[in-house]
Design an enzyme around this catalytic site. Structure first.
Site, PDB file in Angstrom:
ATOM      1  N   ASN A 162       0.814  -1.226   0.000  1.00 48.29           N
ATOM      2  CA  ASN A 162       0.000   0.000   0.000  1.00 48.29           C
ATOM      3  C   ASN A 162       0.843   1.269   0.000  1.00 48.29           C
ATOM      4  O   ASN A 162       0.322   2.359   0.198  1.00 48.29           O
ATOM      5  CB  ASN A 162      -0.966   0.004   1.201  1.00 48.29           C
ATOM      6  CG  ASN A 162      -0.231  -0.012   2.537  1.00 48.29           C
ATOM      7  OD1 ASN A 162       0.986  -0.178   2.596  1.00 48.29           O
ATOM      8  ND2 ASN A 162      -0.980   0.141   3.607  1.00 48.29           N
ATOM      9  N   HIS A 163       2.155   1.142  -0.236  1.00 49.28           N
ATOM     10  CA  HIS A 163       3.006   2.322  -0.318  1.00 49.28           C
ATOM     11  C   HIS A 163       2.807   3.018  -1.665  1.00 49.28           C
ATOM     12  O   HIS A 163       2.558   2.369  -2.674  1.00 49.28           O
ATOM     13  CB  HIS A 163       4.476   1.938  -0.131  1.00 49.28           C
ATOM     14  CG  HIS A 163       4.772   1.433   1.238  1.00 49.28           C
ATOM     15  ND1 HIS A 163       5.912   0.715   1.545  1.00 49.28           N
ATOM     16  CD2 HIS A 163       4.073   1.524   2.398  1.00 49.28           C
ATOM     17  CE1 HIS A 163       5.911   0.397   2.837  1.00 49.28           C
ATOM     18  NE2 HIS A 163       4.802   0.883   3.365  1.00 49.28           N
ATOM     19  N   ILE A 165       3.411   7.026  -4.063  1.00 46.27           N
ATOM     20  CA  ILE A 165       3.821   8.417  -4.255  1.00 46.27           C
ATOM     21  C   ILE A 165       2.720   9.062  -5.085  1.00 46.27           C
ATOM     22  O   ILE A 165       2.317   8.512  -6.118  1.00 46.27           O
ATOM     23  CB  ILE A 165       5.161   8.514  -5.006  1.00 46.27           C
ATOM     24  CG1 ILE A 165       6.273   7.788  -4.236  1.00 46.27           C
ATOM     25  CG2 ILE A 165       5.549   9.973  -5.247  1.00 46.27           C
ATOM     26  CD1 ILE A 165       7.540   7.583  -5.043  1.00 46.27           C
ATOM     27  N   ASN A 271       3.142   3.701  12.432  1.00 44.61           N
ATOM     28  CA  ASN A 271       3.479   2.413  13.062  1.00 44.61           C
ATOM     29  C   ASN A 271       4.661   2.684  13.993  1.00 44.61           C
ATOM     30  O   ASN A 271       5.814   2.570  13.576  1.00 44.61           O
ATOM     31  CB  ASN A 271       3.926   1.374  12.020  1.00 44.61           C
ATOM     32  CG  ASN A 271       2.777   0.715  11.286  1.00 44.61           C
ATOM     33  OD1 ASN A 271       1.632   1.118  11.413  1.00 44.61           O
ATOM     34  ND2 ASN A 271       3.084  -0.306  10.506  1.00 44.61           N
ATOM     35  N   GLY A 303      -6.729   8.042   1.439  1.00 46.30           N
ATOM     36  CA  GLY A 303      -7.764   7.090   1.067  1.00 46.30           C
ATOM     37  C   GLY A 303      -7.115   5.918   0.346  1.00 46.30           C
ATOM     38  O   GLY A 303      -6.334   5.172   0.922  1.00 46.30           O
ATOM     39  N   MET A 305      -5.897   4.508  -4.010  1.00 48.20           N
ATOM     40  CA  MET A 305      -5.257   5.035  -5.208  1.00 48.20           C
ATOM     41  C   MET A 305      -6.226   5.689  -6.201  1.00 48.20           C
ATOM     42  O   MET A 305      -5.801   6.159  -7.256  1.00 48.20           O
ATOM     43  CB  MET A 305      -4.441   3.944  -5.901  1.00 48.20           C
ATOM     44  CG  MET A 305      -5.242   2.776  -6.428  1.00 48.20           C
ATOM     45  SD  MET A 305      -4.184   1.444  -7.059  1.00 48.20           S
ATOM     46  CE  MET A 305      -3.519   2.168  -8.554  1.00 48.20           C
ATOM     47  N   SER A 309      -7.712  12.117  -0.202  1.00 48.35           N
ATOM     48  CA  SER A 309      -6.937  12.019   1.030  1.00 48.35           C
ATOM     49  C   SER A 309      -7.105  13.332   1.789  1.00 48.35           C
ATOM     50  O   SER A 309      -7.533  14.333   1.215  1.00 48.35           O
ATOM     51  CB  SER A 309      -5.457  11.770   0.727  1.00 48.35           C
ATOM     52  OG  SER A 309      -5.269  10.523   0.097  1.00 48.35           O
ATOM     53  N   HIS A 326      -5.017   6.217  10.416  1.00 54.90           N
ATOM     54  CA  HIS A 326      -3.893   6.433   9.494  1.00 54.90           C
ATOM     55  C   HIS A 326      -4.311   6.379   8.039  1.00 54.90           C
ATOM     56  O   HIS A 326      -3.492   6.587   7.148  1.00 54.90           O
ATOM     57  CB  HIS A 326      -2.786   5.411   9.753  1.00 54.90           C
ATOM     58  CG  HIS A 326      -2.986   4.070   9.096  1.00 54.90           C
ATOM     59  ND1 HIS A 326      -4.170   3.381   9.136  1.00 54.90           N
ATOM     60  CD2 HIS A 326      -2.117   3.294   8.373  1.00 54.90           C
ATOM     61  CE1 HIS A 326      -4.036   2.228   8.479  1.00 54.90           C
ATOM     62  NE2 HIS A 326      -2.806   2.152   8.010  1.00 54.90           N
ATOM     63  N   GLY A 327      -5.580   6.084   7.776  1.00 48.12           N
ATOM     64  CA  GLY A 327      -6.042   5.979   6.408  1.00 48.12           C
ATOM     65  C   GLY A 327      -7.456   5.452   6.364  1.00 48.12           C
ATOM     66  O   GLY A 327      -8.166   5.435   7.380  1.00 48.12           O
TER      67      GLY A 327
END
Length: 397
Positions: A162-163, A165, A271, A303, A305, A309, A326-327
């Site tokens: 889920n990382h 940019i 985390n 949120g 992709m 957000s 966190h999301g």
């Protein structure tokens, strides 16, 4: 909403989520955490879902102990975002070149830099403490020291899962840069090592879940864990800082005529462990899939992709141990998402976003996540919204 209180064995479980919508396995994990002898409080965020040992989206406050699985295996994972002087009017119609340039500058997936990044020449990177940080590598667990070369070359890389940019627009048309990553492989290896070490200790043999094994204050094992934990948290912060510097460098070059400037970077772990004081007691607070939301603290709540957000500011709600989500949080596993959705679904749900739309990222499809607007609404007593962002470019590992 305010929180709902669910009875727990040692402490009540304060939930900013509807208990009826939380998976049974996640609720059982929360009940398990509430049995730990050292626990002083448990707050549950609206993006809560099943994780290893402890749920993602939980804030656990303990006295004299810390649970490595309540931090998560990607130690120090978090977000960074910065507002730029660019606006929507500065953008070309085709953003594929910009995505390609970002992917050229920042390795994704399992990729790494060919050589260590020298951050001293990049705009916005604070080099104070950089040499000392790497000097402390010799003090981490012997079991992972052989990974030093990899750790050095992975510094300033994205990873996968889920990382991401993202190149985003806010509601006024201003451009923001945003990214999400953590401590890469070195953080995971340190987490796995210490979870294994904790599970061997005598005081953890009677726990309802062996993954909830803890380290106790004033022991060599706790000292070793804290050393490695704080080093990995710092690695994650530097990792995001370097990526943001590389990202800014790409943007500056691609929009040279606009002479882009950047506001101060907003950065937050989600985390991690922090030493905090509540009700006159010094506690070790672990946030696993949660950000600090103390009064005035800026945070980032993404949120997925293809959705919005949020940049937020904390309200300092001590009932949540000054925390927020966190999301959006997953509503289905990666495997279920792959079974449920197709690449055609992915194309539809990411329409208007320059991003990968292949089978390799179907598990990250927006439909696999909870609606971010609802998650924000459920924590109106934890944060206030500063800006809503929508990505126009998204880079995935």
């Amino acid at each position: 909403m305010s929180y709902v209180e669910v009875p727990g064995a040692k402490v009540p479980i304060r939930m900013w989520a509807d208990p009826a919508t939380v998976e049974d396995v996640a609720m059982q994990q929360l009940r398990n955490v509430a049995t730990l002898p050292w626990i002083k409080g448990l707050a549950v965020m609206p993006d809560v879902h099943y994780g290893k040992g402890a749920t993602v989206g939980s804030v656990i406050a303990m006295h004299g102990a810390v649970c490595p699985a309540a931090v998560g295996v990607d130690i120090g994972c978090g977000m960074s975002a910065v507002k730029t002087s660019l606006t929507a009017n500065d953008l070309p119609g085709d953003l594929s070149r910009l995505r390609s340039k970002i992917e050229e500058a920042i390795p994704v997936g399992r990729g790494m830099h060919d050589d260590a990044v020298d951050p001293t020449g990049y705009h916005g990177f604070a080099t104070a403490g950089w040499d000392d940080f790497w000097g402390r590598f010799d003090g981490i667990a012997d079991a992972v020291k052989f990974r030093q070369d990899r750790a050095v070359k992975q510094m300033g890389t994205l990873g996968s899962g889920n990382h991401f940019i993202e190149f985003c627009l806010d509601e006024s048309g201003s451009v923001w840069l945003m990214l999400h990553s953590g401590s890469r492989n070195i953080g995971k290896e340190l987490a796995d090592f210490h979870i294994g070490e904790a599970q061997k200790l005598p005081h953890n043999q009677g726990l309802v879940d062996r993954d909830l094994a803890v380290f106790i204050a004033d022991t060599p094992q706790m000292a070793a864990y804290r050393n490695d934990l704080f080093w990995a948290q710092e690695y994650a912060k530097y990792n995001r800082s370097i990526m943001m510097a590389l990202f800014q460098d790409v943007v500056r070059k691609e929009f040279k005529k606009a002479k882009v400037t950047f506001e101060p970077v907003i950065s937050c772990h989600h985390n991690y462990v922090a030493e905090e004081r509540y009700d006159g007691m010094d506690l070790l607070v672990t946030r696993k899939g949660a950000i600090r939301a103390g009064s005035g603290d800026y945070g980032i709540i993404p949120g997925s992709m293809g959705t919005g957000s949020y940049i937020v500011k904390g309200l300092g709600n001590t009932a949540s141990f000054n925390s927020a989500s966190h999301g959006a949080g997953r509503k289905m596993s990666r495997n279920k998402a792959k079974r449920t959705f197709s690449t055609r679904d992915l194309e539809e749900q990411t329409r208007g976003v320059e991003c990968r739309k292949d089978s390799g990222v179907v598990d990250e499809i927006p439909g696999a996540y909870k609606p971010i607007e609802k998650v924000i609404e459920q924590q109106r007593d934890l944060v206030e919204v500063v800006a809503k962002l929508k990505q126009v470019v998204c880079v995935k590992g």
